[in-house]
Scaffold this motif. Structure first.
Motif, PDB file in Angstrom:
ATOM      1  N   TRP A  94      28.556  32.482  27.364  1.00 23.82           N
ATOM      2  CA  TRP A  94      29.691  33.405  26.258  1.00 23.82           C
ATOM      3  C   TRP A  94      30.623  32.474  26.555  1.00 23.82           C
ATOM      4  CZ3 TRP A  94      32.993  36.248  29.123  1.00 23.82           C
ATOM      5  CH2 TRP A  94      32.567  36.621  29.935  1.00 23.82           C
ATOM      6  N   THR A  95      32.005  32.593  25.627  1.00 26.46           N
ATOM      7  CA  THR A  95      33.623  32.366  25.739  1.00 26.46           C
ATOM      8  C   THR A  95      34.098  33.862  25.059  1.00 26.46           C
ATOM      9  OG1 THR A  95      33.534  31.227  23.708  1.00 26.46           O
ATOM     10  CG2 THR A  95      33.019  29.884  25.615  1.00 26.46           C
ATOM     11  N   PHE A  96      34.697  34.098  26.009  1.00 21.73           N
ATOM     12  CA  PHE A  96      36.372  34.748  25.109  1.00 21.73           C
ATOM     13  C   PHE A  96      37.384  34.437  25.077  1.00 21.73           C
ATOM     14  CE2 PHE A  96      38.759  38.522  25.172  1.00 21.73           C
ATOM     15  CZ  PHE A  96      38.780  39.161  24.755  1.00 21.73           C
ATOM     16  N   THR A  97      38.609  34.849  24.087  1.00 17.93           N
ATOM     17  CA  THR A  97      39.567  34.416  23.944  1.00 17.93           C
ATOM     18  C   THR A  97      41.054  35.158  24.414  1.00 17.93           C
ATOM     19  OG1 THR A  97      38.740  32.642  22.446  1.00 17.93           O
ATOM     20  CG2 THR A  97      40.654  33.131  22.461  1.00 17.93           C
ATOM     21  N   THR A  98      41.946  34.877  25.402  1.00 17.03           N
ATOM     22  CA  THR A  98      42.596  35.960  25.163  1.00 17.03           C
ATOM     23  C   THR A  98      43.528  35.749  25.120  1.00 17.03           C
ATOM     24  OG1 THR A  98      43.125  34.935  27.399  1.00 17.03           O
ATOM     25  CG2 THR A  98      41.266  35.950  27.407  1.00 17.03           C
ATOM     26  N   ASP A  99      45.345  36.167  24.877  1.00 19.45           N
ATOM     27  CA  ASP A  99      45.954  36.258  24.531  1.00 19.45           C
ATOM     28  C   ASP A  99      47.488  35.142  25.182  1.00 19.45           C
ATOM     29  OD1 ASP A  99      46.852  37.357  27.009  1.00 19.45           O
ATOM     30  OD2 ASP A  99      47.756  39.519  25.759  1.00 19.45           O
ATOM     31  N   GLY A 100      46.451  34.110  26.463  1.00 18.98           N
ATOM     32  CA  GLY A 100      47.251  33.717  27.200  1.00 18.98           C
ATOM     33  C   GLY A 100      46.698  32.909  28.710  1.00 18.98           C
ATOM     34  N   GLY A 101      46.839  31.808  29.422  1.00 17.60           N
ATOM     35  CA  GLY A 101      46.167  31.454  30.095  1.00 17.60           C
ATOM     36  C   GLY A 101      45.892  32.355  30.855  1.00 17.60           C
ATOM     37  N   ILE A 102      44.783  31.805  31.420  1.00 17.00           N
ATOM     38  CA  ILE A 102      43.445  32.438  32.514  1.00 17.00           C
ATOM     39  C   ILE A 102      44.344  31.936  34.116  1.00 17.00           C
ATOM     40  CG2 ILE A 102      41.943  33.262  33.343  1.00 17.00           C
ATOM     41  CD1 ILE A 102      40.766  33.710  30.497  1.00 17.00           C
ATOM     42  N   GLU A 103      44.760  32.288  34.509  1.00 15.01           N
ATOM     43  CA  GLU A 103      45.661  31.674  36.092  1.00 15.01           C
ATOM     44  C   GLU A 103      44.346  32.324  37.606  1.00 15.01           C
ATOM     45  OE1 GLU A 103      49.999  31.123  37.001  1.00 15.01           O
ATOM     46  OE2 GLU A 103      50.102  30.944  34.814  1.00 15.01           O
ATOM     47  N   ALA A 104      44.830  33.647  37.107  1.00 16.45           N
ATOM     48  CA  ALA A 104      44.006  34.262  38.079  1.00 16.45           C
ATOM     49  C   ALA A 104      42.538  34.433  38.093  1.00 16.45           C
ATOM     50  CB  ALA A 104      43.957  36.127  38.560  1.00 16.45           C
ATOM     51  N   SER A 105      41.497  34.186  39.297  1.00 13.80           N
ATOM     52  CA  SER A 105      40.073  34.184  39.101  1.00 13.80           C
ATOM     53  C   SER A 105      39.851  35.681  38.283  1.00 13.80           C
ATOM     54  CB  SER A 105      39.700  34.536  40.505  1.00 13.80           C
ATOM     55  OG  SER A 105      38.038  34.291  40.598  1.00 13.80           O
ATOM     56  N   PRO A 106      38.059  35.947  38.140  1.00 16.16           N
ATOM     57  CA  PRO A 106      38.434  36.488  37.311  1.00 16.16           C
ATOM     58  C   PRO A 106      36.965  37.347  38.885  1.00 16.16           C
ATOM     59  CG  PRO A 106      37.027  34.811  37.316  1.00 16.16           C
ATOM     60  CD  PRO A 106      37.606  34.505  37.134  1.00 16.16           C
ATOM     61  N   ALA A 107      37.126  38.825  37.935  1.00 23.37           N
ATOM     62  CA  ALA A 107      36.536  39.689  39.286  1.00 23.37           C
ATOM     63  C   ALA A 107      34.956  40.515  38.467  1.00 23.37           C
ATOM     64  CB  ALA A 107      37.444  40.786  40.162  1.00 23.37           C
ATOM     65  N   ILE A 108      33.699  40.595  39.380  1.00 20.50           N
ATOM     66  CA  ILE A 108      33.014  41.683  38.743  1.00 20.50           C
ATOM     67  C   ILE A 108      32.786  42.577  39.569  1.00 20.50           C
ATOM     68  CG2 ILE A 108      30.621  41.489  38.361  1.00 20.50           C
ATOM     69  CD1 ILE A 108      30.913  38.731  37.878  1.00 20.50           C
ATOM     70  N   HIS A 109      32.222  44.147  38.279  1.00 18.21           N
ATOM     71  CA  HIS A 109      32.435  45.408  39.207  1.00 18.21           C
ATOM     72  C   HIS A 109      30.431  45.761  38.671  1.00 18.21           C
ATOM     73  CE1 HIS A 109      31.795  48.672  41.306  1.00 18.21           C
ATOM     74  NE2 HIS A 109      31.708  49.964  40.195  1.00 18.21           N
ATOM     75  N   ASN A 110      29.897  45.973  39.209  1.00 24.59           N
ATOM     76  CA  ASN A 110      28.164  46.032  38.103  1.00 24.59           C
ATOM     77  C   ASN A 110      28.040  45.264  36.826  1.00 24.59           C
ATOM     78  OD1 ASN A 110      27.787  47.911  39.659  1.00 24.59           O
ATOM     79  ND2 ASN A 110      28.839  49.619  38.682  1.00 24.59           N
TER      80      ASN A 110
END
Length: 374
Positions: A94-110
């Motif tokens: 899947w993909t998700f569109t944000t309001d700007g470029g993503i420079e930071a790594s994602p994180a996951i909780h549960n």
């Protein structure tokens, strides 16, 4: 056919080598720095050299370090999109569109993925299908990844982020509501470190901040002489952080006193270190990694590559993993700085390496993702 030397203008490299990353004792929390205190210690044992598995081209530059959880790989792209890929073959889930470029790594909780945009919004998404759960908007760019604090007394999870609006934010992960915010005197460029119940971060105002996560009140701030663009890492009550002038500090988190300072380079420390029980491993902006004695800051060995930037190292047992703007991935012996394995991708790499028990990952400036396996 994949060769060991690639003439490709864009590369995102996936290197994956261990099991799921663990934060605060929760096996369902994943971060590219592997722990809330940002030690960069992957708790992985490397016994063999990795082999190429697959690659995939994304539409734009990648500055966001990929992470993996339960055979799903998550990476942000400068085309304003977060991607969830199948880590076994690189196919898009899947993909998700944000309001700007993503420079930071994602994180996951549960089952929640946290993604930060350069336009200043934090998104909480369903890990399985990318559905938006909530979003929180700050006043400016978010450059550092979200970190996660588990309040065990109240069985509540919070995420901490810093923003170019000068604020540190503490947000409830379940509903996106603000618990508190604290304003520094300049930009917060990095990920917030969490040690016990204290949030620790440097700022572009040159100060290192210690904030009580339970109340949002300042415990202490320490003058580190100039900008602090990278994160602080904490191990055994000692906080390690570098500044823009090439000074590297160790502070006692209980007394806030300086334990030692090392001036081994004139180059800025743009990122934070990796730390184990005996050494602090830190890369400067001019292509050198220094291994410092954790007790006194003395240089044990240095690893230097043609003045090209080496991204923030991580530790996997007796090895260090890093990526370089010269297009190489490196696995380095932690005891003496010798090369155990390297792989020439052939283009400018643009992210740190992420490793777990199965794979290694990294990314380049052109947007191609590579996966290596063990």
């Amino acid at each position: 056919m994949f060769t060991n030397k690639l003439n490709i203008s864009s590369i995102v490299i996936l290197l994956l080598i261990s099991c799921n990353t663990i934060i605060a004792g929760n096996t369902n929390t994943v971060s590219y720095r592997y722990s809330p205190s940002l030690t960069g210690n992957a708790d992985v044992i490397i016994t063999q050299k990795p082999k190429y598995k697959w690659n995939i081209q994304l539409p734009d530059t990648i500055n966001s370090c990929p992470i993996i959880n339960n055979e799903k790989m998550f990476v942000g792209c400068n085309n304003k999109t977060l991607y969830c890929l199948d880590s076994t073959n690189g196919k898009t889930i899947w993909t998700f569109t944000t309001d700007g470029g993503i420079e930071a790594s994602p994180a996951i909780h549960n089952n929640i993925v946290l993604a930060c945009s350069a336009e200043g919004t934090l998104y909480a998404l369903d890990k399985n299908d990318g559905t938006l759960l909530w979003k929180f908007t700050t006043g400016a760019k978010i450059a550092g990844a979200a970190n996660i604090f588990i309040d065990t007394e109240n069985n509540t999870a919070f995420t901490l982020i810093g923003s170019y609006d000068n604020n540190i934010y503490c947000i409830n992960i379940s509903d996106g509501k603000l618990k508190w915010k604290y304003e520094a005197d300049n930009y917060i460029n990095s990920m917030i470190s969490i040690y016990n119940t204290t949030a620790i971060t440097g700022s572009c105002d040159g100060f290192l901040y210690f904030i009580d996560i339970r109340t949002g009140e300042l415990n202490k701030k320490i003058d580190c002489e100039t900008y602090i663009p990278g994160w602080a890492a904490v191990n055994n009550d000692i906080c390690f952080v570098g500044n823009y002038d090439g000074s590297f500090f160790a502070y006692d988190t209980k007394t806030y006193t300086l334990k030692w300072v090392q001036k081994a380079t004139e180059s800025p420390f743009m990122e934070g270190p990796a730390v184990n029980e005996t050494m602090v491993i830190v890369s400067d902006n001019d292509g050198k990694i220094n291994a410092l004695d954790i007790n006194n800051g003395n240089v044990k060995w240095s690893f230097s590559i043609d003045n090209k930037r080496l991204f923030a190292p991580c530790i996997a047992g007796q090895y260090i993993l890093t990526s370089s703007e010269n297009g190489n991935l490196y696995i380095i012996n932690i005891n003496d700085g010798t090369i155990f394995w390297k792989y020439l991708i052939g283009d400018i790499l643009s992210t740190p390496v992420f490793v777990n028990s199965k794979y290694i990952m990294v990314a380049d400036s052109g947007g191609r993702v590579y996966c290596f396996s063990f």
